[in-house]
Design an enzyme around this catalytic site. Structure first.
Site, PDB file in Angstrom:
ATOM      1  CE  LYS A 130      -4.087  -1.969   0.061  1.00  0.00           C
ATOM      2  NZ  LYS A 130      -3.970  -3.433   0.093  1.00  0.00           N
TER       3      LYS A 130
HETATM    4  C1  LIG Z   1      -5.300  -4.275   0.793  1.00  0.00           C
HETATM    5  C2  LIG Z   1      -6.762  -4.170   0.870  1.00  0.00           C
HETATM    6  C3  LIG Z   1      -7.512  -4.630   1.966  1.00  0.00           C
HETATM    7  C4  LIG Z   1      -6.937  -5.454   3.076  1.00  0.00           C
HETATM    8  O1  LIG Z   1      -5.802  -5.027   3.640  1.00  0.00           O
HETATM    9  P1  LIG Z   1      -4.771  -6.036   4.359  1.00  0.00           P
HETATM   10  O2  LIG Z   1      -4.002  -5.069   5.195  1.00  0.00           O
HETATM   11  O3  LIG Z   1      -3.935  -6.664   3.283  1.00  0.00           O
HETATM   12  O4  LIG Z   1      -5.547  -7.000   5.152  1.00  0.00           O
HETATM   13  C5  LIG Z   1      -8.864  -4.405   1.992  1.00  0.00           C
HETATM   14  N1  LIG Z   1      -9.487  -3.784   0.987  1.00  0.00           N
HETATM   15  C6  LIG Z   1      -8.819  -3.348  -0.096  1.00  0.00           C
HETATM   16  C7  LIG Z   1      -9.560  -2.644  -1.168  1.00  0.00           C
HETATM   17  C8  LIG Z   1      -7.440  -3.543  -0.199  1.00  0.00           C
HETATM   18  O5  LIG Z   1      -6.800  -3.153  -1.293  1.00  0.00           O
END
Ligand SMILES: *Cc1c(COP(=O)(O)O)cnc(C)c1O
Length: 398
Positions: A186
């Site tokens: 992210k």
């Molecule tokens: C990455 C993501 C998540 C979940 O995040 P994690 O930290 O990997 O559990 C949820 N929703 C969206 C749209 C994402 O891109």
């Protein structure tokens, strides 16, 4: 998007603060921790950057989404409306609570289609989960209006859109609760992590307690705390939070890079007949984590996707054929492949998926290419990439 590309000395320094004291846990051990409270520090930074009253840092974005729903009281048999284009975490977060994901179409915003949302509302509906996929949002005013009319909660999954805004407000602060992920890919990373933000104290208090076995966090003796309600463990460690402290300080630097690189590529692709861009609702500004565009049809999109891969244009996704982001390949959900028995309510609640079609979404996702915007590209590299992409698209569309 990925903050890990620019991992460096600032992140190492914050982690070393934690290693020096040896206190890897976010709660307690006041005397041993040399004054370092990395999780708290990051929560405060998030609150002030997004002008929001409360932030609860967690072990993941998935935990954040699930906990946001739990904080509103959603559980067994309740229906939560979610888009068919998202990450699998969306339905995982709902199913964890014994609630039922009601999957609906998206439109050219690549987010919830307002008519599909309206059509899906039943007496069991409790919340709308708006997922700001690939850096941009749905028509949030329309969703808020629906929520007010039907007394539903609006949960924002802004995991892919940190830094985006809508009518001057940060994404994540518009609904009742908002969620960000700080996983490794992210814009801001903790390695693993997530956060739920809200202006409502009740939801915050519940989030705080639920994420730590129900602890009320009163006083300085953990063993003596009370447990007002059942909880689980979704705590983040101080080591992960420390990485986030350094990364979050660089958010504006990261956003500026995303916007710069996005704009270079968009300008180049804008000159091509047959390329159109995703709709951003009035008053919205993307986070520029991705550049999304549409081609004429599915066949052209597949051709371009293959041409990109064959010519070194990485991180461009044709989500129609992807296992993780689009309903077409979620057979583990539609066929209810669970390690353990699902409740009767969930089994029956998911039955509609066996023959539901998503033609409107197929039309958009089939023609869509979604290109991740990297932070580590130089301006020159980005321009070269843009020119290569444009040439490959022109070749594929003659
Ligand atoms: C990455 C993501 C998540 C979940 O995040 P994690 O930290 O990997 O559990 C949820 N929703 C969206 C749209 C994402 O891109």
């Amino acid at each position: 998007m990925p903050g890990f590309e620019l991992f460096g000395d600032a992140e190492r320094k914050e982690v070393n603060d934690v290693l020096d004291s040896g206190v890897l846990m976010r709660y307690g051990f006041d005397g041993m921790r040399n004054g370092h409270w990395k999780a708290k520090e990051l929560e405060q930074a998030i609150q002030s950057r997004f002008d929001v009253k409360h932030a609860q840092l967690l072990s993941s974005g998935t935990a954040a989404v699930s906990l946001a729903l739990a904080a509103t009281g959603i559980g067994a048999g309740d229906e939560v409306i979610m888009p068919c284009f998202t990450f699998v975490a969306s339905f995982e977060a709902i199913l964890m609570l014994g609630a039922i994901p009601v999957v609906v179409d998206i439109d050219d915003t690549l987010s919830l289609d307002i008519h599909a949302v309206q059509a899906a509302i039943t007496p069991k509906t409790k919340a709308i989960m708006s997922v700001h996929m690939c850096g941009s949002m749905a028509d949030l005013d329309a969703l808020k209006h629906i929520c007010n009319t039907h007394k539903l909660f609006l949960i924002e999954d802004a995991c892919q859109a940190i830094g985006g805004t809508y009518k001057g407000k940060a994404l994540g602060t518009i609904g009742d609760l908002g969620c960000f992920s700080f996983d490794f890919v992210k814009t801001v990373t903790c390695g693993e992590g997530g956060v739920v933000i809200t202006n409502k104290e009740k939801f915050y208090t519940r989030s705080d307690q639920y994420s730590d076995h129900g602890h009320d966090h009163h006083g300085t003796d953990r063993g003596a705390e009370s447990h007002p309600a059942l909880g689980y463990n979704f705590r983040i460690s101080e080591l992960n939070a420390a990485v986030g402290v350094a990364q979050f300080k660089r958010l504006d630097e990261f956003l500026a890079l995303q916007k710069k690189h996005y704009t270079i590529i968009r300008n180049e692709l804008s000159t091509i007949d047959g390329v159109t861009f995703r709709t951003v609702p009035d008053g919205g500004e993307e986070s520029y984590a991705f550049l999304n565009f549409f081609l004429d049809d599915l066949e052209t999109a597949r051709k371009v996707s293959h041409a990109f891969k064959a010519n070194g244009i990485d991180v461009c996704f044709h989500y129609y054929d992807n296992n993780w982001h689009y309903i077409r390949k979620w057979e583990h959900l539609t066929q209810q492949k669970s390690l353990y028995p699902l409740s009767l309510e969930v089994k029956q609640g998911l039955a509609y998926l066996k023959d539901k079609s998503f033609e409107k979404s197929d039309h958009y996702i089939g023609r869509n290419m979604s290109c991740l915007i990297k932070l580590s590209w130089t301006e020159e590299e980005t321009l070269q990439r843009a020119k290569t992409m444009a040439a490959l698209i022109r070749e594929a569309t003659v």
